[in-house]
Design a protein around this motif. Sequence first.
Motif, PDB file in Angstrom:
ATOM      1  N   LEU A  30      18.024  49.247  47.171  1.00  0.00           N
ATOM      2  CA  LEU A  30      18.634  50.573  47.311  1.00  0.00           C
ATOM      3  C   LEU A  30      19.416  50.942  46.058  1.00  0.00           C
ATOM      4  CD1 LEU A  30      19.856  50.418  51.018  1.00  0.00           C
ATOM      5  CD2 LEU A  30      18.101  51.947  50.096  1.00  0.00           C
ATOM      6  N   ALA A  31      20.156  49.974  45.517  1.00  0.00           N
ATOM      7  CA  ALA A  31      20.945  50.246  44.315  1.00  0.00           C
ATOM      8  C   ALA A  31      20.043  50.625  43.139  1.00  0.00           C
ATOM      9  CB  ALA A  31      21.797  49.028  43.965  1.00  0.00           C
ATOM     10  N   ARG A  32      18.872  50.000  43.045  1.00  0.00           N
ATOM     11  CA  ARG A  32      17.961  50.282  41.929  1.00  0.00           C
ATOM     12  C   ARG A  32      17.261  51.634  42.069  1.00  0.00           C
ATOM     13  NH1 ARG A  32      14.712  44.853  39.930  1.00  0.00           N
ATOM     14  NH2 ARG A  32      16.527  43.477  39.769  1.00  0.00           N
ATOM     15  N   LEU A  33      16.954  52.025  43.308  1.00  0.00           N
ATOM     16  CA  LEU A  33      16.117  53.207  43.514  1.00  0.00           C
ATOM     17  C   LEU A  33      16.879  54.459  43.914  1.00  0.00           C
ATOM     18  CD1 LEU A  33      13.056  51.621  45.394  1.00  0.00           C
ATOM     19  CD2 LEU A  33      13.270  52.172  42.964  1.00  0.00           C
ATOM     20  N   SER A  34      18.106  54.306  44.385  1.00  0.00           N
ATOM     21  CA  SER A  34      18.807  55.468  44.931  1.00  0.00           C
ATOM     22  C   SER A  34      19.136  56.518  43.876  1.00  0.00           C
ATOM     23  CB  SER A  34      20.091  55.027  45.640  1.00  0.00           C
ATOM     24  OG  SER A  34      20.952  54.343  44.743  1.00  0.00           O
ATOM     25  N   GLY A  35      19.200  56.125  42.588  1.00  0.00           N
ATOM     26  CA  GLY A  35      19.434  57.117  41.548  1.00  0.00           C
ATOM     27  C   GLY A  35      18.314  58.137  41.476  1.00  0.00           C
ATOM     28  N   ASP A  36      17.066  57.679  41.625  1.00  0.00           N
ATOM     29  CA  ASP A  36      15.913  58.580  41.607  1.00  0.00           C
ATOM     30  C   ASP A  36      15.599  59.152  42.976  1.00  0.00           C
ATOM     31  OD1 ASP A  36      15.421  58.246  38.866  1.00  0.00           O
ATOM     32  OD2 ASP A  36      14.234  56.444  39.211  1.00  0.00           O
ATOM     33  N   PHE A  37      15.998  58.424  44.019  1.00  0.00           N
ATOM     34  CA  PHE A  37      15.686  58.853  45.391  1.00  0.00           C
ATOM     35  C   PHE A  37      16.972  58.806  46.223  1.00  0.00           C
ATOM     36  CE2 PHE A  37      12.068  56.690  43.459  1.00  0.00           C
ATOM     37  CZ  PHE A  37      11.099  57.690  43.512  1.00  0.00           C
ATOM     38  N   PRO A  38      17.840  59.808  46.071  1.00  0.00           N
ATOM     39  CA  PRO A  38      19.161  59.763  46.720  1.00  0.00           C
ATOM     40  C   PRO A  38      19.114  59.763  48.232  1.00  0.00           C
ATOM     41  CG  PRO A  38      18.757  61.900  45.681  1.00  0.00           C
ATOM     42  CD  PRO A  38      17.681  60.998  45.215  1.00  0.00           C
ATOM     43  N   ASP A  39      18.019  60.196  48.831  1.00  0.00           N
ATOM     44  CA  ASP A  39      17.921  60.191  50.290  1.00  0.00           C
ATOM     45  C   ASP A  39      17.412  58.860  50.842  1.00  0.00           C
ATOM     46  OD1 ASP A  39      18.786  62.834  50.586  1.00  0.00           O
ATOM     47  OD2 ASP A  39      16.773  63.612  50.169  1.00  0.00           O
ATOM     48  N   SER A 195      36.968  46.694  52.577  1.00  0.00           N
ATOM     49  CA  SER A 195      37.788  46.131  51.497  1.00  0.00           C
ATOM     50  C   SER A 195      37.016  46.069  50.188  1.00  0.00           C
ATOM     51  CB  SER A 195      38.293  44.737  51.885  1.00  0.00           C
ATOM     52  OG  SER A 195      37.198  43.863  52.134  1.00  0.00           O
ATOM     53  N   LEU A 196      35.721  45.720  50.253  1.00  0.00           N
ATOM     54  CA  LEU A 196      34.895  45.696  49.045  1.00  0.00           C
ATOM     55  C   LEU A 196      34.642  47.106  48.535  1.00  0.00           C
ATOM     56  CD1 LEU A 196      32.037  43.042  49.450  1.00  0.00           C
ATOM     57  CD2 LEU A 196      33.733  43.170  47.627  1.00  0.00           C
ATOM     58  N   ALA A 197      34.308  48.016  49.451  1.00  0.00           N
ATOM     59  CA  ALA A 197      33.972  49.382  49.053  1.00  0.00           C
ATOM     60  C   ALA A 197      35.147  50.098  48.418  1.00  0.00           C
ATOM     61  CB  ALA A 197      33.477  50.164  50.275  1.00  0.00           C
ATOM     62  N   ALA A 198      36.370  49.698  48.763  1.00  0.00           N
ATOM     63  CA  ALA A 198      37.562  50.366  48.230  1.00  0.00           C
ATOM     64  C   ALA A 198      37.912  49.916  46.821  1.00  0.00           C
ATOM     65  CB  ALA A 198      38.746  50.112  49.159  1.00  0.00           C
ATOM     66  N   ARG A 205      31.375  47.682  44.648  1.00  0.00           N
ATOM     67  CA  ARG A 205      30.730  48.720  45.461  1.00  0.00           C
ATOM     68  C   ARG A 205      29.264  48.381  45.718  1.00  0.00           C
ATOM     69  NH1 ARG A 205      33.734  52.022  41.957  1.00  0.00           N
ATOM     70  NH2 ARG A 205      31.848  52.632  40.811  1.00  0.00           N
ATOM     71  N   ALA A 206      28.596  47.820  44.712  1.00  0.00           N
ATOM     72  CA  ALA A 206      27.205  47.411  44.894  1.00  0.00           C
ATOM     73  C   ALA A 206      27.105  46.289  45.926  1.00  0.00           C
ATOM     74  CB  ALA A 206      26.599  46.964  43.569  1.00  0.00           C
ATOM     75  N   ARG A 207      28.059  45.347  45.863  1.00  0.00           N
ATOM     76  CA  ARG A 207      28.071  44.258  46.836  1.00  0.00           C
ATOM     77  C   ARG A 207      28.345  44.790  48.239  1.00  0.00           C
ATOM     78  NH1 ARG A 207      25.746  40.137  48.867  1.00  0.00           N
ATOM     79  NH2 ARG A 207      27.130  38.669  49.924  1.00  0.00           N
ATOM     80  N   ALA A 208      29.218  45.799  48.343  1.00  0.00           N
ATOM     81  CA  ALA A 208      29.495  46.407  49.646  1.00  0.00           C
ATOM     82  C   ALA A 208      28.233  47.043  50.219  1.00  0.00           C
ATOM     83  CB  ALA A 208      30.604  47.451  49.517  1.00  0.00           C
TER      84      ALA A 208
END
Length: 236
Positions: A30-39, A195-198, A205-208
Amino acid sequence: MSAQPARSQTGHASQDLGRVTGLISIGQVLARLSGDFPDLSNSKLRFLEEQGLVSPQRTRSGYRKFSGEDVERLRLILSLQRDHYLPLKVIRGYLSDMDNGITPVLPGGSTSMLQGARRLTRETLLSATGAPASLLTEAVSAGLIPAGESYAEDAATMLSTLVSLSQRGIEPRHLRGFHAQIEREVGLIERSVSSLAARPDAASRARAAEQAAEIGEGFDRVRAVLLRAALDRPRP
């Protein structure tokens, strides 16, 4: 396209797939592809797997692990959906040609339909899924598809599924409880990774996001086991 990497033959090797072979988790995909495919969402990735379009490996505990080839295959699938609005059965044939060494041709040649568009109009959504307008209206009313003048790609996945279910007598109104249950699960996931996301750094954030996807997979397995057990119970 070359064949998928061979599955591990031992539980220990399967458990260590990510470390030994460089395979990545669904959250990292998701982290790799979400930039091109935000949905893109983990549920959509799981749906594409269920449709046989991509075949990630599994650890002994059931977590998906994706190779670099899997990621590029997903990128192609998502591009064909986004840029050409091709139904999955056409994409499946396109991939099959590639896997068999045949140069595939898109329907209508190489001309894109609404090149680069990321949203579906109501007419395109209905045409792509073969759904009647009444089914879309019912799906929106049941909270299964967000209301709007245009729709995200996931709406096509949902509406296609609802078409199949409606042929078996299951209507959107029967599924209202699904939306509420998903919201409860999202709340649990968000609290678990809060806690990770914050944290301000991108790595946290990627780990979250990765942990959230893994928890979602755990929920899916619990749901699947409970459903199978319920279906297998002797009926009076």
